[in-house]
Design an enzyme around this catalytic site. Structure first.
Site, PDB file in Angstrom:
ATOM      1  N   SER A 102      -6.206  -4.664  -0.617  1.00  0.00           N
ATOM      2  CA  SER A 102      -7.091  -4.601   0.542  1.00  0.00           C
ATOM      3  C   SER A 102      -6.480  -5.362   1.711  1.00  0.00           C
ATOM      4  O   SER A 102      -6.093  -6.525   1.576  1.00  0.00           O
ATOM      5  CB  SER A 102      -8.447  -5.215   0.184  1.00  0.00           C
ATOM      6  OG  SER A 102      -9.178  -5.565   1.343  1.00  0.00           O
ATOM      7  N   GLY A 103      -6.392  -4.692   2.861  1.00  0.00           N
ATOM      8  CA  GLY A 103      -5.905  -5.375   4.052  1.00  0.00           C
ATOM      9  C   GLY A 103      -6.843  -6.482   4.496  1.00  0.00           C
ATOM     10  O   GLY A 103      -6.404  -7.563   4.898  1.00  0.00           O
ATOM     11  N   HIS A 104      -8.151  -6.222   4.440  1.00  0.00           N
ATOM     12  CA  HIS A 104      -9.125  -7.266   4.779  1.00  0.00           C
ATOM     13  C   HIS A 104      -8.937  -8.491   3.882  1.00  0.00           C
ATOM     14  O   HIS A 104      -8.994  -9.631   4.347  1.00  0.00           O
ATOM     15  CB  HIS A 104     -10.551  -6.732   4.606  1.00  0.00           C
ATOM     16  CG  HIS A 104     -11.131  -6.104   5.826  1.00  0.00           C
ATOM     17  ND1 HIS A 104     -10.692  -4.895   6.328  1.00  0.00           N
ATOM     18  CD2 HIS A 104     -12.134  -6.502   6.659  1.00  0.00           C
ATOM     19  CE1 HIS A 104     -11.395  -4.583   7.403  1.00  0.00           C
ATOM     20  NE2 HIS A 104     -12.272  -5.546   7.632  1.00  0.00           N
ATOM     21  N   ARG A 117      -8.313   5.702  -3.573  1.00  0.00           N
ATOM     22  CA  ARG A 117      -9.529   4.964  -3.245  1.00  0.00           C
ATOM     23  C   ARG A 117     -10.625   5.256  -4.282  1.00  0.00           C
ATOM     24  O   ARG A 117     -10.613   6.293  -4.948  1.00  0.00           O
ATOM     25  CB  ARG A 117     -10.016   5.368  -1.857  1.00  0.00           C
ATOM     26  CG  ARG A 117      -9.096   4.936  -0.724  1.00  0.00           C
ATOM     27  CD  ARG A 117      -9.324   3.506  -0.339  1.00  0.00           C
ATOM     28  NE  ARG A 117      -8.481   3.105   0.793  1.00  0.00           N
ATOM     29  CZ  ARG A 117      -8.682   2.015   1.515  1.00  0.00           C
ATOM     30  NH1 ARG A 117      -9.691   1.204   1.218  1.00  0.00           N
ATOM     31  NH2 ARG A 117      -7.880   1.703   2.509  1.00  0.00           N
ATOM     32  N   LYS A 155       0.818  -1.215   0.000  1.00  0.00           N
ATOM     33  CA  LYS A 155       0.000   0.000   0.000  1.00  0.00           C
ATOM     34  C   LYS A 155       0.852   1.265   0.000  1.00  0.00           C
ATOM     35  O   LYS A 155       0.685   2.151  -0.854  1.00  0.00           O
ATOM     36  CB  LYS A 155      -0.890   0.033   1.253  1.00  0.00           C
ATOM     37  CG  LYS A 155      -2.126  -0.826   1.246  1.00  0.00           C
ATOM     38  CD  LYS A 155      -2.799  -0.761   2.610  1.00  0.00           C
ATOM     39  CE  LYS A 155      -4.070  -1.580   2.680  1.00  0.00           C
ATOM     40  NZ  LYS A 155      -5.188  -0.969   1.976  1.00  0.00           N
ATOM     41  N   HIS A 200     -13.154  -0.132  -1.955  1.00  0.00           N
ATOM     42  CA  HIS A 200     -12.130  -0.934  -2.628  1.00  0.00           C
ATOM     43  C   HIS A 200     -12.585  -1.304  -4.032  1.00  0.00           C
ATOM     44  O   HIS A 200     -13.766  -1.204  -4.375  1.00  0.00           O
ATOM     45  CB  HIS A 200     -11.830  -2.214  -1.850  1.00  0.00           C
ATOM     46  CG  HIS A 200     -10.817  -2.060  -0.770  1.00  0.00           C
ATOM     47  ND1 HIS A 200      -9.501  -1.713  -1.008  1.00  0.00           N
ATOM     48  CD2 HIS A 200     -10.923  -2.209   0.580  1.00  0.00           C
ATOM     49  CE1 HIS A 200      -8.847  -1.651   0.143  1.00  0.00           C
ATOM     50  NE2 HIS A 200      -9.684  -1.941   1.115  1.00  0.00           N
ATOM     51  N   ARG A 215     -15.989  -5.231   1.260  1.00  0.00           N
ATOM     52  CA  ARG A 215     -15.324  -3.922   1.311  1.00  0.00           C
ATOM     53  C   ARG A 215     -15.582  -3.133   0.030  1.00  0.00           C
ATOM     54  O   ARG A 215     -15.680  -1.902   0.060  1.00  0.00           O
ATOM     55  CB  ARG A 215     -13.831  -4.109   1.545  1.00  0.00           C
ATOM     56  CG  ARG A 215     -13.471  -4.856   2.814  1.00  0.00           C
ATOM     57  CD  ARG A 215     -13.772  -4.067   4.063  1.00  0.00           C
ATOM     58  NE  ARG A 215     -12.740  -3.097   4.349  1.00  0.00           N
ATOM     59  CZ  ARG A 215     -12.771  -2.259   5.387  1.00  0.00           C
ATOM     60  NH1 ARG A 215     -13.807  -2.265   6.213  1.00  0.00           N
ATOM     61  NH2 ARG A 215     -11.798  -1.395   5.592  1.00  0.00           N
ATOM     62  N   ASP A 275      -8.049  -4.872  -5.665  1.00  0.00           N
ATOM     63  CA  ASP A 275      -7.647  -4.813  -4.257  1.00  0.00           C
ATOM     64  C   ASP A 275      -7.964  -6.130  -3.558  1.00  0.00           C
ATOM     65  O   ASP A 275      -7.157  -6.653  -2.780  1.00  0.00           O
ATOM     66  CB  ASP A 275      -8.406  -3.702  -3.525  1.00  0.00           C
ATOM     67  CG  ASP A 275      -8.084  -2.308  -4.003  1.00  0.00           C
ATOM     68  OD1 ASP A 275      -7.027  -2.118  -4.628  1.00  0.00           O
ATOM     69  OD2 ASP A 275      -8.891  -1.399  -3.749  1.00  0.00           O
ATOM     70  N   HIS A 302      -5.681   5.200   4.371  1.00  0.00           N
ATOM     71  CA  HIS A 302      -4.485   4.552   3.842  1.00  0.00           C
ATOM     72  C   HIS A 302      -4.795   4.112   2.418  1.00  0.00           C
ATOM     73  O   HIS A 302      -5.970   3.995   2.046  1.00  0.00           O
ATOM     74  CB  HIS A 302      -4.031   3.382   4.732  1.00  0.00           C
ATOM     75  CG  HIS A 302      -5.087   2.367   5.050  1.00  0.00           C
ATOM     76  ND1 HIS A 302      -5.411   1.323   4.204  1.00  0.00           N
ATOM     77  CD2 HIS A 302      -5.897   2.236   6.128  1.00  0.00           C
ATOM     78  CE1 HIS A 302      -6.363   0.584   4.756  1.00  0.00           C
ATOM     79  NE2 HIS A 302      -6.689   1.116   5.915  1.00  0.00           N
TER      80      HIS A 302
END
Length: 557
Positions: free
Chosen positions: A416-418, A349, A341, A486, A480, A490, A411
């Site tokens: 995607s962190g999820h 975004r 990221k 997202h 998300r 992502d 961020h």
């Protein structure tokens, strides 16, 4: 002090020698990672247009264009990884407690001591702003927003989803998207393919995973997964002043409106709510508890090397303690997503590109979007209508409707962190279940009714354990997107990144066990991977070259 074999421990190896063995094993694992990875090039898309770069919470002008000096300060923060330098990055709205706090831009400067280094894995560059592929990605997020209140089981007949499927299939870049579900004739079936992925099991049966609608039991307490969901037909950031305030890091107007009835997840708005209120890994723990209750791990403490023996059972290794520790350890994949990221891609975004699209359509900016988006009349007329219906004086905007007041986190978008986390969690769950059990049918599957108030028996084809685990991961990743924060790339690339990191982490651990064992399971894309204690691994029975797993594409017969 040196201990002898006459030490009180019933251990044939003196403690000091065991310490040496542990040190040597850790050094060997680190060397294996270093030598097996080689040089990994981190490549972004080369985009220089700041419209496609992340700059939420920085100062912007009246058209949402970022202040150049503030953007340079953000770049300096990212380059140095110093808290004091990052603290000096200007904020666009500094009233009260800063809502637009940058989320952990220094995270990638940490060092992990298990699994691969952050920079030892990579993901592809995102499409550029003028590309048909980015146009299709953004269009898909818009259609998800328009379809938030359509029950999943009505996707095959509802006008919005039927139109969305046809519209997306007709976009030039759509067939090229990551893991996109599309028929051989170029059409998208709205019921089984719209907003899904081609990962194993994800296109089969109900949209929502069994692991999100089944009750789970924790500490003898059974929990029915009904939630206080978002109120229907309410979107946010469709007014330009509201949008600009949020881009500057300003406070939202207030909390989201909520439904007054507890419901199962039955539509995109409900799924968005789950992925907004979760604690990043709670879906994985819920899934593990459900799978334990169904004896999907064969049964608690009897797995791996303990399956075919009678006198012993696992606990610290191949037991409940092990399962939940591995799920927690899989969280380390998140750090690699933060490296990508902040240090590599820094992609904007969807809400930011939605603002740029709005201003371009209005003639106030001239962003170079592909015509398949700029001239997508079917999509844009629906966006204009839904936004005007909610705006004061019925003002027409083309902003991306958000499910939450604050929009995206502060961020960058990619990956995607999820998704990275859930790619890791799914890999752990499938490894612990194993290949054979993973292919068994999930018992007594159900789906929520259109109101989300009760569950209905599903009478269709077999839903496998591995398929429902994959579906859970995709549901969270795409939830998300349904929030509006997202893109598809992502989610898909985050899932694959989490998978790769976790395969390597599992392999490291496997080589330390005293018990003879392997991990064998099916990857998201369908190939069967088998990890051996001697450090080797196979894909679909083919012994892969190299010391560590770097992706299916690097292991072909």
């Amino acid at each position: 002090q040196t201990c002898s074999t006459s030490d009180d421990a019933d251990d044939p190896t003196p403690p000091n020698e065991r310490d040496d063995e542990a040190f040597a094993s850790r050094v060997a694992a680190a060397k294996r990672e270093l030598e097996g990875t080689g040089t990994v090039c981190q490549i972004n898309n080369g985009e220089t247009d700041l419209a496609a770069k992340f700059h939420k919470s920085l100062p912007h002008d009246d058209l949402g264009q970022v202040d150049a000096d503030a953007f340079a300060a953000l770049e300096d923060c990212i380059l140095n990884g110093d808290l004091s330098i990052c603290e000096d990055v200007p904020v666009g709205n500094s009233e009260g407690d800063p809502v637009g706090r940058l989320v952990n831009p220094t995270a990638a400067f940490a060092i992990d001591i298990s699994g691969p280094a952050f920079s030892a894995t990579t993901i592809p560059p995102v499409p550029t702003l003028p590309s048909p592929e980015l146009a299709a990605q953004l269009a898909e997020v818009y259609w998800m927003a328009l379809a938030r209140d359509v029950p999943f089981m009505q996707y095959g007949t509802d006008d919005i989803t039927v139109t969305a499927a046809a519209n997306l299939a007709g976009m030039e870049g759509f067939p090229n998207l990551d893991a996109v579900s599309i028929g051989s004739d170029g059409t998208v079936d709205p019921l089984s393919q719209l907003f899904r992925a081609t990962f194993v099991g994800v296109e089969t049966g109900p949209f929502i995973s069994q692991l999100l609608v089944n009750s789970f039991t924790i500490d003898s307490i059974t929990v029915e997964p009904k939630q206080e969901t978002f109120a229907p037909d309410v979107n946010y950031m469709v007014d330009f002043d509201e949008w600009l305030n949020i881009q500057n890091g300003g406070p939202p107007a207030g909390p989201e409106l909520l439904d007054d009835e507890l419901r199962f997840v039955r539509n995109a708005r409900d799924l968005a709510r789950v992925t907004f209120t979760d604690n990043i890994n709670t879906e994985a723990y819920r899934g593990a508890l459900i799978l334990l209750g169904l004896d999907a791990f064969n049964r608690a403490g009897v797995n791996g090397p303990f399956i075919d023996i009678d006198r012993q059972a696992g606990f610290v290794n191949f037991g409940i303690s092990h399962y939940f520790r591995l799920i927690g350890a899989a969280e380390l994949a998140q750090r690699s997503s933060w490296y990508q990221k902040w240090q590599v891609h820094r992609f904007a975004r969807p809400e930011a590109l939605g603002g740029t699209l709005h201003l371009t359509i209005k003639g106030e900016l001239n962003a170079d979007f592909d015509l398949s988006l700029l001239e997508n009349a079917e999509l844009l007329k629906r966006v204009a209508a839904i936004n005007a219906a909610q705006n004061p004086n019925n003002e027409v905007t083309y902003l991306l409707p958000q499910a939450i007041q604050e929009g995206s986190p502060t961020h960058p978008s990619y990956p995607s962190g999820h998704a990275t986390q859930n790619g890791a969690f799914a890999t752990v769950l499938k490894a612990l279940i194993g290949l054979d059990r993973g292919g068994d049918c999930y018992p007594d599957p159900v789906y929520p009714d259109d109101d989300g108030l009760k569950l209905i028996d599903f009478r269709g084809s077999c839903l496998t354990f591995e398929g429902e685990i994959n579906k859970l991961a995709v549901n969270v990743a795409f939830g998300r997107q349904m929030l509006g924060i997202h893109y598809r790339f992502d989610g898909i690339q985050g899932l694959l990144l989490g998978e790769t990191i976790t395969v390597r982490t599992l392999h490291q651990e496997l080589m330390t066990f005293a018990e003879e064992s392997t991990f064998e399971f099916r990857l998201f894309t369908g190939e069967v991977i088998k990890l051996f204690q001697d450090g080797t691994f196979t894909i679909d029975g083919f012994k892969c070259p190299g010391l560590v797993y770097t992706g299916v594409e690097n292991c072909v017969s």
